[in-house]
Design a protein around this motif. Structure first.
Motif, short mmCIF file in Angstrom:
data_model
loop_
_atom_site.label_atom_id
_atom_site.label_comp_id
_atom_site.label_asym_id
_atom_site.label_seq_id
_atom_site.Cartn_x
_atom_site.Cartn_y
_atom_site.Cartn_z
N TYR A 211 7.68 -3.65 -25.64
CA TYR A 211 7.74 -2.19 -25.80
C TYR A 211 8.94 -1.61 -25.06
O TYR A 211 9.64 -0.73 -25.59
CB TYR A 211 6.44 -1.56 -25.29
N LYS A 212 9.18 -2.08 -23.85
CA LYS A 212 10.34 -1.58 -23.10
C LYS A 212 11.64 -1.82 -23.86
O LYS A 212 12.49 -0.94 -23.99
CB LYS A 212 10.43 -2.28 -21.74
N THR A 213 11.78 -3.03 -24.37
CA THR A 213 12.99 -3.39 -25.10
C THR A 213 13.05 -2.69 -26.45
O THR A 213 14.09 -2.14 -26.84
CB THR A 213 13.04 -4.92 -25.31
N CYS A 218 16.24 4.56 -29.09
CA CYS A 218 15.74 5.17 -30.33
C CYS A 218 16.48 6.49 -30.57
O CYS A 218 16.66 7.28 -29.63
CB CYS A 218 14.24 5.44 -30.24
N LYS A 219 16.85 6.74 -31.82
CA LYS A 219 17.52 7.99 -32.14
C LYS A 219 16.58 9.17 -31.97
O LYS A 219 16.97 10.25 -31.54
CB LYS A 219 18.07 7.93 -33.57
N ARG A 236 4.92 5.97 -20.64
CA ARG A 236 5.42 4.69 -20.11
C ARG A 236 6.80 4.36 -20.67
O ARG A 236 7.65 3.82 -19.96
CB ARG A 236 4.43 3.58 -20.47
N TYR A 237 7.02 4.69 -21.96
CA TYR A 237 8.22 4.20 -22.62
C TYR A 237 9.18 5.31 -23.05
O TYR A 237 10.05 5.10 -23.88
CB TYR A 237 7.83 3.32 -23.81
N GLY A 238 9.02 6.49 -22.46
CA GLY A 238 10.02 7.54 -22.63
C GLY A 238 10.00 8.28 -23.94
O GLY A 238 11.03 8.81 -24.38
N LEU A 239 8.85 8.35 -24.59
CA LEU A 239 8.72 9.09 -25.83
C LEU A 239 7.90 10.36 -25.62
O LEU A 239 7.31 10.56 -24.55
CB LEU A 239 8.05 8.23 -26.90
N ARG A 325 9.18 1.86 -34.08
CA ARG A 325 10.61 1.55 -34.19
C ARG A 325 11.17 2.01 -35.53
O ARG A 325 12.27 2.58 -35.59
CB ARG A 325 10.82 0.04 -34.00
N LYS A 326 10.42 1.81 -36.59
CA LYS A 326 10.89 2.26 -37.91
C LYS A 326 10.97 3.78 -37.98
O LYS A 326 11.96 4.35 -38.45
CB LYS A 326 9.96 1.73 -39.01
N ALA A 327 9.91 4.44 -37.51
CA ALA A 327 9.86 5.90 -37.62
C ALA A 327 10.89 6.59 -36.75
O ALA A 327 11.39 7.66 -37.10
CB ALA A 327 8.45 6.39 -37.24
#
Length: 331
Positions: A211-213, A218-219, A236-239, A325-327
């Motif tokens: 998840y971190k990687t 991400c745009k 956790r992952y900056g979203l 990742r796709k979205a």
């Protein structure tokens, strides 16, 4: 209706206990030389089965295809709880389970919430009349908040986010806590529990790294979901998570909230509205049609259904990562 149903169940608990007490190995007390473990819903069942291996018999209270937030217990299930050596549950998530454990299995109950270190993440876990502000901050219901937002202390008592398992780091902590409890409850099989726990912890640690990687570049940083279950993961992952509904996945959003979500999608160029397996996708699909974006499944992994019965917590988490990742156009 739900509170009255629970009252009826509680009233029948004594009868269920008496009936099951005479069933020998059919009761959850230690059949076939194995430790009988009751778990409240799928993420905890996965831990118990993975760590317990062939040393345990695991019964889960939430059947496949059932939304765990709405769980009501049958008298037989209450009796199973009453006869168990270990009941693994998350306090506050399923009130019927909390009541059954408090009344019938205090010594056997193991609440994982302290190990998960639940927080008020900023997700809105209350449903409000249209136009009513949510919380002491004065922020209108459903207004998108940054992923790092933590609600003030005055909301902690009624705003704790229960969805710890969608954050691999919190899930690791609960795996370790359940392992320690299994070892303490059944020390004869301690070595096996510890070995299997090490394997599971390694796999969950890999998830965290993936998840971190996978979400590092991400745009888009915002994603829209039908159910506000992903705040810990987002944090956790900056979203940033935008939920159409609040805590209850089948709650009907207000017209005001739907308009807010549509504006967020258009302003931030969101590509996908996510829905989940166990509730109707109609609202998500309607919003997606109106703003001309796609829909996809992002699983809250609260339970399995016929459609994904061959999946596991690990595989579903990886599928969620790929959908995000796709979205969000992640490199």
């Amino acid at each position: 209706m739900r509170s009255s149903t629970r009252a009826v169940v509680a009233g029948l608990a004594a009868l269920a206990v008496v009936t099951l007490a005479g069933c020998g190995d059919d009761a959850a007390g230690g059949s076939g030389g194995k430790l009988d473990v009751v778990t409240s819903f799928y993420p905890l069942e996965f831990i118990a089965r993975s760590v317990g291996g062939d040393a345990v018999n695991v019964t889960t209270l939430t059947a496949p295809g059932v939304e765990p937030h709405d769980l009501e217990l049958t008298p037989k299930q209450v009796g199973t709880i009453a006869g168990a050596k270990l009941v693994v549950y998350e306090g506050g998530l399923q009130p019927a389970v909390d009541e059954a454990v408090a009344q019938n299995a205090k010594s056997a109950g193991f609440d994982v919430a302290p190990a998960a270190k639940l927080e008020a993440t900023g997700a809105d876990f209350e449903e409000h009349p249209e136009g009513e502000a949510a919380g002491p901050t004065g922020t209108p219901t459903g207004t998108v908040k940054p992923a790092s937002y933590v609600a003030p202390a005055s909301r902690v008592s009624d705003g704790l986010d229960p969805h710890f398992w969608l954050d691999p780091v919190r899930y690791e902590a609960v795996v370790q806590a359940v392992t320690d409890k299994l070892v303490a409850t059944d020390p004869d099989h301690a070595d096996g529990y510890k070995q299997r726990a090490a394997t599971l912890l390694g796999e969950v640690g890999k998830l965290d790294t993936e998840y971190k990687t996978g979400l590092a570049d991400c745009k888009l940083k915002t994603f829209v979901t039908s159910h506000e279950a992903f705040a810990y993961m987002a944090k956790r992952y900056g979203l940033t998570m935008v939920g159409i509904a609040g805590f209850s996945p089948d709650a009907e959003p207000t017209p005001t909230r739907i308009k807010e979500v549509q504006e967020i999608v258009q302003k931030q160029q969101v590509t996908t509205i996510f829905y989940e397996e166990l509730v109707s996708p109609k609202v998500a699909e309607s919003i997606a049609r109106d703003v001309h974006v796609k829909t996809a499944v992002l699983s809250p992994i609260e339970g399995l259904s016929d459609a994904n019965s061959q999946e596991t917590y690990l595989s579903l988490m990886r599928e969620n990562l790929q959908e995000l990742r796709k979205a969000n156009s992640c490199a």
